[in-house]
Design a protein around this motif. Structure first.
Motif, PDB file in Angstrom:
ATOM      1  N   ALA A 193       0.855  -1.177   0.000  1.00 34.96           N
ATOM      2  CA  ALA A 193       0.000   0.000   0.000  1.00 34.96           C
ATOM      3  C   ALA A 193       0.895   1.232   0.000  1.00 34.96           C
ATOM      4  O   ALA A 193       1.305   1.721   1.044  1.00 34.96           O
ATOM      5  CB  ALA A 193      -0.916  -0.010   1.214  1.00 34.96           C
TER       6      ALA A 193
ATOM      7  N   GLU B   1       2.291   8.194   4.968  1.00 37.47           N
ATOM      8  CA  GLU B   1       1.252   7.263   5.420  1.00 37.47           C
ATOM      9  C   GLU B   1      -0.023   8.016   5.802  1.00 37.47           C
ATOM     10  O   GLU B   1      -1.132   7.601   5.467  1.00 37.47           O
ATOM     11  CB  GLU B   1       1.776   6.450   6.610  1.00 37.47           C
ATOM     12  N   SER B   2       0.119   9.124   6.489  1.00 31.11           N
ATOM     13  CA  SER B   2      -1.036   9.933   6.860  1.00 31.11           C
ATOM     14  C   SER B   2      -1.751  10.439   5.608  1.00 31.11           C
ATOM     15  O   SER B   2      -2.984  10.392   5.518  1.00 31.11           O
ATOM     16  CB  SER B   2      -0.589  11.107   7.730  1.00 31.11           C
TER      17      SER B   2
ATOM     18  N   ARG C 179      -1.653   9.161   2.589  1.00 26.08           N
ATOM     19  CA  ARG C 179      -2.216   8.041   1.838  1.00 26.08           C
ATOM     20  C   ARG C 179      -3.611   7.675   2.350  1.00 26.08           C
ATOM     21  O   ARG C 179      -4.495   7.344   1.577  1.00 26.08           O
ATOM     22  CB  ARG C 179      -1.287   6.832   1.926  1.00 26.08           C
ATOM     23  N   HIS C 180      -3.821   7.786   3.658  1.00 21.33           N
ATOM     24  CA  HIS C 180      -5.115   7.430   4.235  1.00 21.33           C
ATOM     25  C   HIS C 180      -6.218   8.438   3.896  1.00 21.33           C
ATOM     26  O   HIS C 180      -7.390   8.063   3.852  1.00 21.33           O
ATOM     27  CB  HIS C 180      -5.007   7.286   5.751  1.00 21.33           C
ATOM     28  N   VAL C 181      -5.873   9.699   3.664  1.00 13.41           N
ATOM     29  CA  VAL C 181      -6.901  10.720   3.428  1.00 13.41           C
ATOM     30  C   VAL C 181      -6.886  11.272   2.013  1.00 13.41           C
ATOM     31  O   VAL C 181      -7.687  12.135   1.682  1.00 13.41           O
ATOM     32  CB  VAL C 181      -6.747  11.890   4.436  1.00 13.41           C
ATOM     33  N   ARG C 182      -6.004  10.783   1.175  1.00 11.91           N
ATOM     34  CA  ARG C 182      -5.802  11.350  -0.161  1.00 11.91           C
ATOM     35  C   ARG C 182      -7.075  11.437  -0.986  1.00 11.91           C
ATOM     36  O   ARG C 182      -7.333  12.448  -1.642  1.00 11.91           O
ATOM     37  CB  ARG C 182      -4.764  10.515  -0.916  1.00 11.91           C
TER      38      ARG C 182
ATOM     39  N   ARG D 189       2.740  11.966  13.466  1.00 16.30           N
ATOM     40  CA  ARG D 189       1.512  11.422  12.872  1.00 16.30           C
ATOM     41  C   ARG D 189       0.289  12.197  13.348  1.00 16.30           C
ATOM     42  O   ARG D 189      -0.607  12.514  12.561  1.00 16.30           O
ATOM     43  CB  ARG D 189       1.374   9.933  13.215  1.00 16.30           C
TER      44      ARG D 189
ATOM     45  N   ASP E 201      -2.006  14.206  10.711  1.00 14.54           N
ATOM     46  CA  ASP E 201      -3.436  13.897  10.616  1.00 14.54           C
ATOM     47  C   ASP E 201      -4.282  15.133  10.848  1.00 14.54           C
ATOM     48  O   ASP E 201      -5.271  15.369  10.138  1.00 14.54           O
ATOM     49  CB  ASP E 201      -3.820  12.805  11.627  1.00 14.54           C
TER      50      ASP E 201
ATOM     51  N   LYS F 220      -6.713  16.797   8.054  1.00 11.96           N
ATOM     52  CA  LYS F 220      -8.130  16.897   8.399  1.00 11.96           C
ATOM     53  C   LYS F 220      -8.609  18.338   8.191  1.00 11.96           C
ATOM     54  O   LYS F 220      -9.722  18.579   7.720  1.00 11.96           O
ATOM     55  CB  LYS F 220      -8.342  16.489   9.856  1.00 11.96           C
TER      56      LYS F 220
END
Length: 133
Positions: free
Chosen positions: A15, A86-87, A89-92, A121, A125, A129
């Motif tokens: 991922a 990584e942060s 990638r989760h909200v892209r 992190r 985030d 957000k």
């Protein structure tokens, strides 16, 4: 590798961010840094440059600026980059199309990598957000 019920072995899928979701050239960074500042925290500044052609191919892209003068150790710089990627990638997919540049603006205090990861992190985030529509 994962073993499937059929007996075939398939490679594990990673991922990661696709190359199209990252900035590559200095000219892309220069244009992106002319955008507006979205958030500023203890470590990072998040800048957003909206893309002019918001067609169906437009997506959120990430650029990272982690200078050696603020994080002298390579392991620290790489850890910060990994955590922010990584942060992102989760909200892209929930972000508006544009170029998001995360820049380290303060010297990283001496601390364990575990605590640095946790703090970085949480801040990343929070910034992403805040940038979400």
């Amino acid at each position: 590798m994962h073993a499937q019920p059929t007996g075939k072995i398939l490679p594990m899928q990673r991922a990661t961010l696709v190359p199209e979701a990252r900035l590559h050239s200095p000219s892309e960074y220069a244009a992106a840094l002319k955008g507006r500042r979205i958030a500023r925290g203890a470590f990072f500044v998040l800048t957003l440059a909206r893309q002019g052609d918001a067609g169906p191919q437009a997506l959120a892209r990430l650029g990272l600026i982690i200078p050696k003068r603020h994080a002298p150790l390579a392991v620290t710089r790489n850890t910060l980059k990994r955590v922010v990627r990584e942060s992102f990638r989760h909200v892209r997919h929930g972000l508006a199309p544009g170029i998001y540049v995360v820049r380290l603006h303060a010297k990283v205090p001496p601390q364990s990598l575990r605590s640095l990861k946790t703090l970085a992190r949480a801040e990343a985030d929070t910034h992403f957000k805040r940038a979400a529509p």
